[in-house]
Design an enzyme around this catalytic site. Structure first.
Site, PDB file in Angstrom:
ATOM      1  N   CYS A 191      68.916 -13.516 -17.029  1.00  0.00           N
ATOM      2  CA  CYS A 191      70.157 -13.444 -16.539  1.00  0.00           C
ATOM      3  C   CYS A 191      71.170 -13.705 -17.882  1.00  0.00           C
ATOM      4  O   CYS A 191      70.707 -13.630 -18.964  1.00  0.00           O
ATOM      5  CB  CYS A 191      70.631 -14.141 -15.440  1.00  0.00           C
ATOM      6  SG  CYS A 191      70.723 -16.311 -15.863  1.00  0.00           S
TER       7      CYS A 191
HETATM    8  N1  GLN Z   1      63.861 -16.243 -13.168  1.00  0.00           N
HETATM    9  C1  GLN Z   1      64.972 -16.184 -12.779  1.00  0.00           C
HETATM   10  C2  GLN Z   1      65.049 -15.991 -11.276  1.00  0.00           C
HETATM   11  O1  GLN Z   1      64.593 -15.025 -10.625  1.00  0.00           O
HETATM   12  C3  GLN Z   1      65.778 -15.117 -13.537  1.00  0.00           C
HETATM   13  C4  GLN Z   1      67.325 -14.932 -13.491  1.00  0.00           C
HETATM   14  C5  GLN Z   1      67.547 -15.788 -14.614  1.00  0.00           C
HETATM   15  O2  GLN Z   1      67.472 -15.497 -15.787  1.00  0.00           O
HETATM   16  N2  GLN Z   1      68.396 -16.943 -14.323  1.00  0.00           N
HETATM   17  O3  GLN Z   1      65.770 -16.692 -10.469  1.00  0.00           O
END
Ligand code: GLN
Length: 233
Positions: A2
Site C-alpha cells: 500500500c
Molecule cells: N499485506 C497487506 C494486506 O493485504 C498489503 C497491504 C499493505 O501494504 N498494507 O493487508
C-alpha cells in the site's frame, strides 16, 4: 502493498494531505510513482486523525477515487496529526473496511505497508481483521510502541522475506520504520510529512534509507526528525 502518509504539525485538512497534492494518496490509489509491489491501490483506504488525544477513523474497502462522500467532507476534517493509507491487498487477504489501515489501540494509529507470512505472527484477540497487517498491528500494540524496532527486527528474523514499513502516530509523535519499501520525509514550515512516496515534486523531499526507525517529535516549525539504523539478523 500500500501507500501511506502521516502528518505532524499545524492543523491542516485531510483533503490538503490526501486529495489535493498532484501525486497524493488519491492519485497514488491508481497511479503510484514509486511502488515496487503491486500496480495500484484499489482495495480500500483509511484516514485517521487525532481530535485532541482521541484517534478518529474513516475506513473503506472501496477505491479512494470513487468516494465522493469523503471528497466532500475531507476539506472540513482538520487535524495536526494524521495517518492515512490506500491499500493493495495481498493475495488471499480479506477485503473489508477493518482490514484497511490505520489500525488503532485507542492511543495510536498505525499503518503497515508490506507483507508478512501470517504463520510467524501470534493470533491476537485484539486484531481488527485477519489480514497480515492487522495481526502485525496487534502484535506491535501488545509489545508497546517503545519496542517497535525490536518487534520489527524480531518478525524479520522469523520471516526473512517480510516487508515491514510501519507508520504510526499518537497525536504528538510520529514513529515509522523502513524495511523493504520506500519512505520519504518532507519538512514544511508548518510541520512534517512522512509518506511512502512524495506527493509532489518539491525538491525538499528526502528519501529515508532502508532498515531505519524514524521518529518525529516537537511543535510545528520546530520538529525533530531522528533516524536510527535497525540491525537485522
Ligand atoms: N499485506 C497487506 C494486506 O493485504 C498489503 C497491504 C499493505 O501494504 N498494507 O493487508
Amino acid at each position: 502493498m500500500c501507500r501511506h502518509l502521516a502528518w505532524l504539525g499545524a492543523p491542516v485538512s485531510l483533503a490538503s494531505l490526501m486529495l489535493e497534492p498532484p501525486s497524493g494518496l488519491l492519485v497514488q490509489s491508481y497511479a503510484p510513482r514509486r511502488q515496487k509491489h503491486g500496480l495500484m491501490n484499489a482495495d480500500g483506504w483509511g484516514a485517521g486523525f487525532f481530535d485532541g488525544t482521541l484517534p478518529r477513523r474513516w475506513r473503506s474497502a472501496a477505491p479512494l477515487w470513487g468516494d465522493a462522500s469523503f471528497a466532500s467532507v475531507a476539506p472540513a476534517l482538520v487535524s495536526g496529526c494524521v495517518v492515512a493509507a490506500v491499500r493493495s491487498a495481498t493475495v488471499g487477504m480479506p477485503i473489508e473496511p477493518s482490514a484497511s489501515a490505520p489500525f488503532t489501540d485507542g492511543t495510536w494509529l498505525l499503518s503497515h505497508n508490506g507483507v508478512v507470512d501470517r504463520a510467524v505472527l501470534p493470533l491476537s484477540a485484539h486484531a481488527e481483521s485477519t489480514n497480515d497487517s492487522a495481526l502485525l498491528a496487534a502484535l506491535i500494540f501488545d509489545r508497546g510502541m517503545d519496542a517497535l524496532g525490536d518487534t520489527i527486527t524480531g518478525v524479520a528474523a522469523d520471516a526473512p522475506n517480510a516487508r515491514l514499513n510501519i507508520l504510526a502516530a499518537n497525536g504528538s509523535r510520529l514513529v515509522a520504520t523502513t524495511w523493504g519499501d520506500t519512505l520519504s520525509v518532507l519538512r514544511r514550515a508548518d510541520g512534517v510529512v512522512l509518506a511512502s512516496e512524495p506527493y509532489d515534486d518539491d525538491p525538499s523531499w528526502q528519501e529515508i534509507p532502508d532498515r531505519h526507525l524514524v521518529t518525529v517529535d516537537g511543535a510545528a516549525g520546530d520538529a525533530r526528525v531522528e533516524l536510527t539504523p535497525l540491525k537485522g539478523s
